[in-house]
Scaffold this motif. Structure first.
Motif, PDB file in Angstrom:
ATOM      1  N   GLU A   1      29.076-103.895  53.153  1.00  0.00           N
ATOM      2  CA  GLU A   1      28.367-104.137  51.896  1.00  0.00           C
ATOM      3  C   GLU A   1      26.868-103.976  52.075  1.00  0.00           C
ATOM      4  O   GLU A   1      26.195-103.396  51.224  1.00  0.00           O
ATOM      5  CB  GLU A   1      28.692-105.540  51.395  1.00  0.00           C
ATOM      6  CG  GLU A   1      30.117-105.711  50.935  1.00  0.00           C
ATOM      7  CD  GLU A   1      30.426-107.138  50.519  1.00  0.00           C
ATOM      8  OE1 GLU A   1      31.551-107.412  50.090  1.00  0.00           O
ATOM      9  OE2 GLU A   1      29.498-107.976  50.637  1.00  0.00           O
TER      10      GLU A   1
ATOM     11  N   GLU B   1      24.421-101.357  50.232  1.00  0.00           N
ATOM     12  CA  GLU B   1      23.185-101.735  49.539  1.00  0.00           C
ATOM     13  C   GLU B   1      21.993-100.957  50.073  1.00  0.00           C
ATOM     14  O   GLU B   1      21.142-100.495  49.297  1.00  0.00           O
ATOM     15  CB  GLU B   1      22.963-103.235  49.705  1.00  0.00           C
ATOM     16  CG  GLU B   1      23.972-104.082  48.957  1.00  0.00           C
ATOM     17  CD  GLU B   1      23.771-105.552  49.214  1.00  0.00           C
ATOM     18  OE1 GLU B   1      24.512-106.370  48.629  1.00  0.00           O
ATOM     19  OE2 GLU B   1      22.852-105.882  50.003  1.00  0.00           O
TER      20      GLU B   1
ATOM     21  N   GLU C   1      29.528-103.213  40.983  1.00  0.00           N
ATOM     22  CA  GLU C   1      29.432-104.648  40.714  1.00  0.00           C
ATOM     23  C   GLU C   1      30.824-105.293  40.663  1.00  0.00           C
ATOM     24  O   GLU C   1      31.035-106.394  41.179  1.00  0.00           O
ATOM     25  CB  GLU C   1      28.701-104.875  39.391  1.00  0.00           C
ATOM     26  CG  GLU C   1      28.360-106.328  39.102  1.00  0.00           C
ATOM     27  CD  GLU C   1      27.352-106.884  40.055  1.00  0.00           C
ATOM     28  OE1 GLU C   1      27.337-108.111  40.249  1.00  0.00           O
ATOM     29  OE2 GLU C   1      26.555-106.077  40.612  1.00  0.00           O
ATOM     30  N   GLN C   2      31.758-104.597  40.036  1.00  0.00           N
ATOM     31  CA  GLN C   2      33.129-105.118  40.010  1.00  0.00           C
ATOM     32  C   GLN C   2      33.713-105.212  41.418  1.00  0.00           C
ATOM     33  O   GLN C   2      34.325-106.221  41.791  1.00  0.00           O
ATOM     34  CB  GLN C   2      34.003-104.231  39.128  1.00  0.00           C
ATOM     35  CG  GLN C   2      33.651-104.288  37.642  1.00  0.00           C
ATOM     36  CD  GLN C   2      34.491-103.330  36.832  1.00  0.00           C
ATOM     37  OE1 GLN C   2      35.319-102.602  37.394  1.00  0.00           O
ATOM     38  NE2 GLN C   2      34.263-103.320  35.510  1.00  0.00           N
TER      39      GLN C   2
ATOM     40  N   VAL D   1      27.078 -98.295  38.772  1.00  0.00           N
ATOM     41  CA  VAL D   1      26.621 -99.666  39.028  1.00  0.00           C
ATOM     42  C   VAL D   1      27.675-100.678  38.582  1.00  0.00           C
ATOM     43  O   VAL D   1      27.939-101.676  39.271  1.00  0.00           O
ATOM     44  CB  VAL D   1      25.277 -99.918  38.316  1.00  0.00           C
ATOM     45  CG1 VAL D   1      24.946-101.402  38.300  1.00  0.00           C
ATOM     46  CG2 VAL D   1      24.173 -99.157  39.018  1.00  0.00           C
ATOM     47  N   GLU D   2      28.281-100.459  37.419  1.00  0.00           N
ATOM     48  CA  GLU D   2      29.337-101.377  36.956  1.00  0.00           C
ATOM     49  C   GLU D   2      30.519-101.388  37.914  1.00  0.00           C
ATOM     50  O   GLU D   2      31.074-102.430  38.235  1.00  0.00           O
ATOM     51  CB  GLU D   2      29.786-100.965  35.555  1.00  0.00           C
ATOM     52  CG  GLU D   2      28.742-101.235  34.480  1.00  0.00           C
ATOM     53  CD  GLU D   2      29.211-100.755  33.120  1.00  0.00           C
ATOM     54  OE1 GLU D   2      30.306-100.160  33.060  1.00  0.00           O
ATOM     55  OE2 GLU D   2      28.467-100.957  32.129  1.00  0.00           O
TER      56      GLU D   2
ATOM     57  N   ARG E   1      32.043-105.460  44.165  1.00  0.00           N
ATOM     58  CA  ARG E   1      31.320-106.510  44.880  1.00  0.00           C
ATOM     59  C   ARG E   1      31.833-107.898  44.479  1.00  0.00           C
ATOM     60  O   ARG E   1      32.027-108.781  45.332  1.00  0.00           O
ATOM     61  CB  ARG E   1      29.828-106.405  44.572  1.00  0.00           C
ATOM     62  CG  ARG E   1      28.966-107.475  45.199  1.00  0.00           C
ATOM     63  CD  ARG E   1      27.494-107.199  44.896  1.00  0.00           C
ATOM     64  NE  ARG E   1      26.657-108.301  45.355  1.00  0.00           N
ATOM     65  CZ  ARG E   1      26.428-109.404  44.650  1.00  0.00           C
ATOM     66  NH1 ARG E   1      26.963-109.543  43.447  1.00  0.00           N
ATOM     67  NH2 ARG E   1      25.672-110.370  45.137  1.00  0.00           N
ATOM     68  N   THR E   2      32.062-108.088  43.178  1.00  0.00           N
ATOM     69  CA  THR E   2      32.584-109.390  42.726  1.00  0.00           C
ATOM     70  C   THR E   2      33.956-109.676  43.306  1.00  0.00           C
ATOM     71  O   THR E   2      34.245-110.776  43.781  1.00  0.00           O
ATOM     72  CB  THR E   2      32.637-109.413  41.196  1.00  0.00           C
ATOM     73  OG1 THR E   2      31.350-109.069  40.668  1.00  0.00           O
ATOM     74  CG2 THR E   2      33.040-110.785  40.694  1.00  0.00           C
TER      75      THR E   2
END
Length: 1675
Positions: A1409, A1413, A930-931, A926-927, A933-934
């Motif tokens: 993306e 998801e 998330e990175q 997940v981290e 995605r950011t």
């Protein structure tokens, strides 16, 4: 809907109608009167009828024209909430209703779909928070007229339709628009609420305070006038709450900082700052010692109370900025710029003492030093920026100005440059305020719809308050905005409904509005901003037949462009365009200098404007942009950071830098037409034109409002000075009974003019007579199908919506006059749709009540079952507790209790360890996601910003190039037309020249013949007649003089005759115009009469329809009453019959009762007898029982019986325990079945949702793939098209090169020809000099003069050839420029395609993306299903254990049954009947337990089958995940293909750029060639000047020789006379030839003309030599 009236109401209406009350209309208002029946007076004009009236106020009687009276309404309409509900809709009735409501403090009135609000001039207690909550959540029909009701209805409509809405406030200055604007926002914010408190009442109040400080000022019409236009947008989410807000500020009157009208101050913030700043901040701003030095821009406050109030207001502004989240550094930066403006006003500008240098400087260097320090610069840099290095002329800080701007900037004085700097500084401060406000209230969130509230400056007319100086340019801009908004109201509420009726084929039986455009705002708006289709050229009145007229704003911009233009020239051009009679009703001259009058608002509000200084005001001051650069480059970080962060689109305007706060929110992106208006088309080119930027800003605002659903609020002034009235001194007079009180209460003529200007009467009539509410047919069927009877409802396949709607309406039994069915929509009169909605709500309420009743019954039954289960559970718990109390001291039980929890410890720890490891892995994933995605989000935002910027630049360049292309095409066509006309004129001139040459040659030949004849006669007759030629010459001169005088006299006579004829025609034309005007007035009068009669007829028709509808309603009620009475009579008859039948049945029942009593008495006797027999039999049985037995046996039997009964009780208790356990097992099984069924449903629902989601993803992916394929195809086609265009351009360039080479060859040939001609001219000149020397003592020869003339013509031809060559080179250069523009356009198209490919790439990334998801969601659901499956397995294990326990209990029960069977056998031997019954009952219980056990086994099998199915579903989900991964791989491949295509497009663009560089090089080569050709042409011109000088020297020498010859030979009179005559004829001939040569411009036949001239020169030289022979012999 309509209601039946009582007898009293009908009687009062009848009395009112018989009284015939009217309104007598006059200039001061209107008066109530009563018509005297039976009397009328007919004048000499048969069409004019006088009506006899009696005034109610005074009792006077008089005869008036029928046009001066209007119908009055009954008294119950005096306080009508909606003007469209009046029975007679006319001007006087509306004014009377408004006056009566205003007298009762009812300032709000509905006017059809709009609202009228009259300024109360005093605070009213109707805007409290309690009143707001009273309106919250109400429907429109349930609320009285109020500003809150309009806001609530607009908010409700926005939620139901999910469409953007707008509320627009119109009215004059001081009418209360801004106050109502604040009330609307307060209601919406307080009653609706916001998400995360993004907008609260405190923030809203702070915004109002800050904008009032920086944007409001006192004027002669309003003590707190708004000087900018604001659009406050509230953005709502799905729940209907405010998710974000934003504000846009337009048309800021920045010039008020430096130019204020007489008697008006500047903006409030300057006075508040000077009075309120204290302490260290005052010292930092250098305001601690305010001197009495004059300030150019601000006058300080003098009164003590004004200073105290300003101090409090400044504290309010500071607190408001802190509430909005503005930091102290930002606030200090704003105060620094304002203080710098104040110090610049003190600094001023003055010329230096050294007059030789002419340098300008600050008049107060100390104040200039303070201003520079506050701005973060030095005084030298500030002086350099303002006055420049040049000693006399200021300069701008932008060296890349256009030539026009540089030419216009020369007229700016140093004071104007200083004013421009101040205006730019204040504009940036205002933009910063708007940006800070939007930063506080505009978070980046997703919204669904928006509600925009628009407030703008009111209509400006200084003359209404006694100011005679005339309105300014800023007033014209605000009035133009009001005219455009009024035009929007006209199109929305009058034109659009009529167009909708015509489109839907709805016949509206009402009079059409006047077709003359003067009743619409469109003519005046066209006069102000009309755009011509032709190229913008300066035209005069004769040219207006061919060129369209331009609007005032365009004329102002055009005049401002040309150097040397003045305000008087602008006024002259304006009236040159609009001085015809058609525009005299809109525009007329004023008596003052540079003044004119515009009739605004349909001629109801004439405004006088003073155009002094308008040309400079219509152009942007270049120092405004220099001020922006100065703030951005400030050495103070606070100032530079603040103003760099708020830098927006580079749009300039003296009235505001306009669109501030446009970035960041979705509502503003939805309303992006204002931005497009500023950056595209003519607006992008006219950025420095203030007058045209005003037009473009208003165009964008109108376009934004057109996209929303509009609500209009008209704010009226009760008196001219209402905006200046102090609220605490105003008192409303509640007494409205007397006429004087009414006149003092409200200014009726003023309200009437506002009513006419706002077109309220026409809108109200159309709203009343038309069908304002409409719905699509499908929407109507969907909403109101519930109201139709069940047998009248259409079936499910609806083929004809119109027929279905008609069937539903027929079933509802609506009045036919209350609706119309169109082609695609259904229209209702006012109030009908509300009635239908109420009926629908009532029907739905009944259905919902029935549904609630059924649901409550079902829930009650569920509750009862739950209570039963709870009771059983309680009993089971009690039994288990009793059993536990019996076994809790058992050692084996204690061991079991201690060991059992220890068995699951290891398993639980292992499971926890696995779960923790899996959790850690998921956290890492997940981290990482998330990175990524950011990072992708930031990259996407950066690319989107870059793409947006490139798209805006590309659109601007494209629009500019398109506009330039259009203008070039128009100029090219105009040039072709003029060249064609020039060719025709040249051909005509050529023919005339040839004719002139021929005539002159004939004249010369005739003169030569006459001279020859005279010479021969003189030879024959002698020298006695030598004076004959002189006499003929004198006679010819006298005849010529006489002819000239006669022609002059004839010309004067003809001119006098034409002047007289012109005067007669002008007089006839004036008479005709007067007659036409009289006829027009008569026609207008008749039109007004017809309009009035049609309005009365329509009112009467509507009244008749209302009466008919009321009659139909009464008939329906009568029929309903008759049917109900008939039904009651039938029920009464049935009741009587039932009563008779019951009486007969009662008699029969009494008879039966008597017979039953008889039979009962007999049965009682029989019963007594039987009891006696039973007693005797019982005694006999006792005797038999105790007769043969002993007492010991009896006691033993009783003991055995007692033991058996005890055993039976114990067995019954055990059976009860077993039964309780069986019930518990059944309940557990039921719960398990229910949970399994629920899980099964949830799994089915999740699987269905998952299937739908996968199908949607699959469909979306297919659609996107198709779209990408289509885009690739289009890109391929466009690429091929670009290649074709590229080849075509190369071909055209090759042809152009060839043409250039041919033209160069032609030019070289022409230059060689010119050189040959020049050499020939030099040879001829030398020949002439030799001949002149040879014949020095004789008279000059005609041949030599003719030769000189030919040489002069040859030089003229050489000059024209050079000019032609220069024009050809310029044309080639223009063609090359067009080719270069085409290449640039191709380049821009390639860049646009590249940006499109980049956008598609970003879309594909976003799609990837989304797929990721969705995949993560599917994995989450898979994990949840696995966890649920493990839980189900655990439940099955528990149930298996329970089944094993039940089997063990079954075996124990079997053993007990065996023991009981043995006991029963022993009991059967005894022969007790009770034991046999207990045995049967036990056997029955055993069978029941066996059946339940079998049921449990079947349930176990079914659950195992379900588990296998769930495993199959999990496998299916895994397969779908694999499919999604393959789709993701294919989308990535598609993205790579698109990237490859983008690279190819970039390669093509690079090739196009190389080609462009080649074309540029060729262009430079051609320019060099052009320069060489021009140099050669200048050399030829120098040679030509030298030749002309030599010719002049020759002529002077010839004249000197002639004079010497005349002095030396006085006797040779004939030769002198001949030479004089020849000299005169030669000069005349040369002047004629000079005119012809200078007038000819065409150069196509130069070679032939040169050859012809050569031949003519040769022949003339021969003739001259022939003529010279006899003269020499004669001499």
């Amino acid at each position: 809907m309509l209601q039946a009236k009582s007898e009293q109401q009908l009687a009062s209406e009848q009395a009112w109608q018989e009284s015939e009350r009217l309104w007598l209309v006059h200039r001061a208002g209107f008066t109530a009167a009563r018509k005297i029946p039976g009397e009328s007076n007919t004048t000499a004009d048969p069409d004019t009828v006088k009506i006899h009236l009696q005034l109610e106020a005074t009792g006077d009687t008089l005869y008036v024209d029928d046009d001066d009276v209007e119908r009055a309404n009954p008294p119950q309409f005096d306080h009508s909430e909606d003007l469209s509900q009046l029975r007679y809709v006319n001007e006087s009735s509306i004014l009377h209703t408004l006056r009566q409501r205003y007298a009762s403090n009812l300032i709000h009135t509905h006017a059809g779909g709009s609202m009228i609000i009259i300024n109360p001039m005093a605070p009213l207690a109707i805007y409290s928070e309690k009143v707001m909550h009273m309106f919250r959540g109400c429907k429109s029909e349930d609320m009285p007229p109020h500003i809150y009701s309009l806001a609530q209805s607009t908010y409700r409509s926005m939620l139901t339709s999910r469409r953007d809405h707008s509320i627009l406030l119109l009215g004059r200055s001081g009418s209360g628009k801004t106050t109502n604007f604040k009330h609307i926002l307060h209601y919406l914010v307080l009653t609706v609420g916001s998400v995360n408190k993004v907008l609260t009442i405190e923030k809203l109040n702070s915004i109002s305070i800050v904008l009032e400080a920086f944007g409001n000022a006192r004027t002669i019409m309003n003590s707190n006038a708004t000087r900018f236009t604001q659009i406050f947008s509230l953005n709502y989410d799905q729940a209907g709450q405010i998710a974000s807000a934003s504000i846009q500020l337009l048309l800021m009157e920045r010039s008020r900082v430096v130019h204020r009208p007489d008697g008006e101050p500047t903006f409030h913030i300057f006075y508040w700052l000077l009075a309120g700043v204290e302490g260290a901040l005052r010292k930092e701003l250098y305001l601690e010692h305010l001197s009495n030095e004059p300030n150019l821009f601000t006058t300080p406050l003098h009164k003590h109370e004004d200073k105290q109030k300003a101090t409090l207001d400044f504290a309010r502004v500071c607190s408001a900025l802190s509430v909005l989240g503005v930091s102290n550094t930002e606030v200090k930066a704003i105060w620094s710029v304002l203080a710098a403006i104040y110090h610049l006003g003190i600094a001023g500008s003055v010329k230096a003492d050294n007059t030789n240098t002419g340098r300008w400087q600050f008049s107060n260097p100390q104040s200039a030093q303070r201003a520079a320090s506050l701005l973060g610069t030095t005084s030298e840099e500030l002086s350099h920026c303002l006055f420049g290095e040049d000693n006399s002329t200021p300069r701008t800080s932008f060296p890349t100005c256009s030539p026009t701007d540089r030419l216009l900037d020369r007229d700016l004085t140093p004071l104007e440059m200083l004013e421009g700097m101040v205006v730019g500084l204040y504009g940036e401060v205002f933009n910063a305020i708007a940006a800070l406000i939007n930063r506080s209230i505009s978070p980046v969130v997703h919204t669904v719809s928006s509600l925009m509230v628009v407030d703008c400056p009111g209509f400006q007319n200084p003359a209404s308050c006694g100011h005679q100086g005339g309105a300014t340019f800023q007033d014209l801009c605000h009035n133009y905005l009001q005219e455009r908004l009024q035009l929007l109201f006209h199109q929305t509420n009058i034109v659009a409904p009529r167009d909708r009726y015509a489109q839907e084929h709805i016949e509206l039986k009402c009079d059409e509005l006047a077709e003359n455009e003067i009743y619409s705002p469109n003519p005046l708006v066209s006069l102000l901003d009309r755009t011509s289709q032709n190229v913008m050229i300066r035209t005069s009145q004769p040219d207006l037949r061919d060129v369209d007229r331009w609007g005032l704003l365009w004329l102002l911009d055009e005049e401002a462009v040309y150097p040397g233009a003045c305000d008087e020239g602008f006024i002259e051009r304006l009236f040159m365009h609009y001085r015809d009679r058609d525009h005299q009703l809109l525009l007329r001259k004023a008596p003052g200098t540079n003044q004119f009058v515009l009739h605004h608002l349909q001629g109801t509000n004439p405004v006088m404007y003073t155009a002094t200084g308008w040309l400079k005001a219509s152009r942007e001051n270049p120092m405004a942009r220099a001020a922006v650069a100065l703030l951005h480059e400030s050495t103070k970080d606070d100032i530079s950071k603040l103003f760099v962060s708020i830098k927006g689109p580079n749009i300039s305007s003296t009235l505001g830098s306009s669109v501030v706060g446009m970035d960041g929110t979705q509502s503003l992106r939805r309303a992006s037409s204002i931005r497009r208006t500023f950056t595209t088309g003519t607006a992008g080119i006219k950025r420095k034109s203030v007058s045209l930027q005003v037009k473009f800003i208003v165009d964008g605002l109108i376009e934004t409002l057109r996209r929303t659903k509009l609500k209009f609020i008209h704010c009226f002034l009760p008196h001219h000075n209402a905006g200046l009235t102090d609220l605490h001194n105003s008192v409303l007079k509640n007494n409205s009974s007397s006429l004087n009180a009414d006149d003092l209460l409200i200014n009726v003529p003023l309200v009437r003019s506002q009513l006419r200007g706002a077109q309220i009467l026409d809108a109200v009539r159309l709203h009343k007579q038309g069908f304002p509410k409409f719905l699509p047919l499908s929407e109507f069927r969907r909403r109101f199908l519930l109201l139709a009877p069940p047998d009248g409802r259409p079936t499910s396949p609806i083929l004809d919506e119109r027929k279905a709607a008609e069937d539903i309406l027929r079933g509802m039994e609506l009045d036919l006059t209350s609706y119309r069915v169109g082609m695609s929509q259904i229209f209702f009169r006012s109030g009908v749709l509300t009635y239908l909605e109420a009926q629908r709500d009532e029907k739905l309420t009944g259905n919902v009540i029935q549904l609630q009743a059924r649901c409550r019954g079902y829930l009650a039954r569920l509750k009862l079952n739950e209570l039963k289960v709870q009771d059983m559970a309680v009993r089971c718990i009690q039994r288990n507790v009793r059993k536990f109390m019996s076994v809790r001291d058992w050692p084996w039980w204690r061991l079991l209790v201690r060991v059992t929890p220890l068995l699951n410890v290891y398993r639980i720890e292992e499971q926890l360890r696995l779960n923790m490891e899996e959790l850690e892995q998921l956290k890492v994933k997940v981290e990482k996601l998330e990175q990524e995605r950011t990072h992708l989000k930031h990259e996407n935002d950066r690319l989107e910003a870059k793409l947006t910027e490139m798209t805006a630049d590309l659109a601007e360049e494209h629009s500019t190039s398109m506009l330039a292309t259009e203008r070039l095409e128009s100029e090219t066509s105009e040039r072709f037309r003029m060249e064609k006309e020039l060719q025709d004129l040249q051909l005509h001139n050529k023919t005339l020249q040839q004719t002139t040459d021929r005539v002159e040659m004939e004249l010369l030949y005739m003169r030569a013949a006459d001279l020859n004849g005279i010479g021969s006669d003189e030879d024959d007759d002698g020298e006695g007649d030598a004076s004959l030629y002189k006499q003929r010459y004198e006679r010819a001169v006298h005849e010529l003089e006489f002819t000239r005088r006669r022609l002059q006299q004839q010309h004067e006579d003809d001119l006098e005759q034409l002047v007289g004829l012109k005067k007669q025609l002008e007089k006839k034309l004036a008479d005709a115009f007067e007659e036409v005007e009289e006829q027009r007035q008569v026609v207008g009068q008749w039109k007004r009469k017809v309009h009035k009669l049609n309005a009365d007829n329509n009112d009467l028709r509507l009244l008749l329809e209302e009466q008919n509808a009321r009659n139909v309603l009464l008939e329906k009620k009568q029929r309903k009453f008759d049917s109900e009475s008939q039904h009651l009579q039938d029920e009464l008859r049935q009741e009587k019959q039932m009563r008779d039948r019951l009486s007969r049945e009662k008699e029969l029942a009494l008879a039966e009762k008597y017979s039953v009593e008889q039979s009962l008495s007999s049965l009682e006797l029989e019963l007594d007898l039987k009891e006696e027999k039973v007693n005797t039999l019982s005694q006999q049985l006792e005797e038999l029982t105790f007769g043969g037995k002993t007492e010991a046996e009896v006691a033993q039997l009783k003991k055995a019986k007692h033991e058996l009964e005890k055993k039976v009780k114990e067995q019954e208790e055990e059976l009860d325990d077993f039964a309780g356990q069986v019930q518990l097992l059944e309940q557990a099984k039921l719960r398990l079945e229910m949970s399994l069924e629920q899980q099964r449903k949830e799994n089915r629902r999740e699987m269905a949702q998952r299937d739908e989601e996968l199908e949607d993803v699959h469909c979306n992916a297919q659609k996107k793939v198709k779209v990408l394929e289509a885009q690739l195809e289009t890109e391929h086609e466009e690429r091929t098209h670009l290649l074709r265009e590229k080849h075509e351009l190369e071909r055209r360039l090759a042809t152009m090169d060839e043409e250039g080479r041919t033209k160069e060859a032609l030019q070289e040939e022409q230059l060689q020809r010119l050189r040959r001609d020049l050499r020939r001219n030099k040879v001829l000149l030398r020949d002439a000099q030799t001949m002149l020397e040879r014949s020095r003592g004789d008279s000059p020869s005609k041949a030599i003069l003719r030769q000189l003339q030919n040489q002069l013509e040859d030089t003229d031809f050489a000059r024209t050839i050079a000019v032609k060559a220069k024009q050809a080179l310029e044309m080639d250069l223009a063609d090359l420029q067009t080719t270069l523009d085409e290449v640039q356009r191709a380049k821009s198209e390639a860049e646009e395609k590249a940006s499109l490919a980049t956008r598609e790439r970003s879309e594909i990334r976003s799609q990837l993306e989304e797929n990721e998801e969705e995949l993560s969601e599917v994995l989450k659901k898979y994990r949840a299903a696995v966890q649920q499956l493990s839980v189900d397995q655990m439940v099955l294990q528990d149930q298996a254990g329970m089944v094993a326990e039940l089997e063990s209990e079954r075996s124990a029960l079997k053993e007990q049954l065996a023991e009981l069977a043995i006991k029963l056998e022993s009991m059967e031997t005894v022969g007790d009947p009770t034991s046999s019954l207990a045995q049967k009952r036990l056997e029955f219980r055993i069978k029941e337990l066996e059946s339940k056990l079998e049921l449990e086994q079947t349930t176990r099998c079914r659950m195992e089958v379900q588990i296998s199915r769930m495993k199959e579903a999990v496998d299916k989900l895994q397969n779908e995940c694999a499919i999604q991964r393959t789709k993701e791989q294919t989308s990535q491949d598609t993205a790579r293909k698109l990237q490859r295509t983008v690279r190819e497009l970039r390669d093509g663009m690079s090739v196009a750029e190389a080609r462009e560089a080649e074309i540029t090089q060729k262009k430079r080569d051609l320019e060099k060639r052009l320069e060489t050709a021009e140099a050669e042409a200048t050399a030829a011109k120098g040679d030509l000047r030298l030749a002309l000088k030599r010719i002049e020297d020759l002529q002077s020498a010839i004249q000197g020789d002639m004079e010497e010859g005349s002095n030396s030979e006085p006797d040779n009179s004939d030769s002198d006379h001949e030479s004089d005559y020849s000299d005169e004829s030669l000069s005349t001939f040369l002047t004629n030839k000079g005119r012809s040569s200078t007038s000819s411009l065409h150069l196509d036949v130069t070679a032939k003309a040169t050859e012809r001239e050569k031949h003519s020169n040769a022949s003339e030289v021969a003739n001259a030599s022939a003529n010279c022979i006899p003269k020499e012999s004669f001499a």
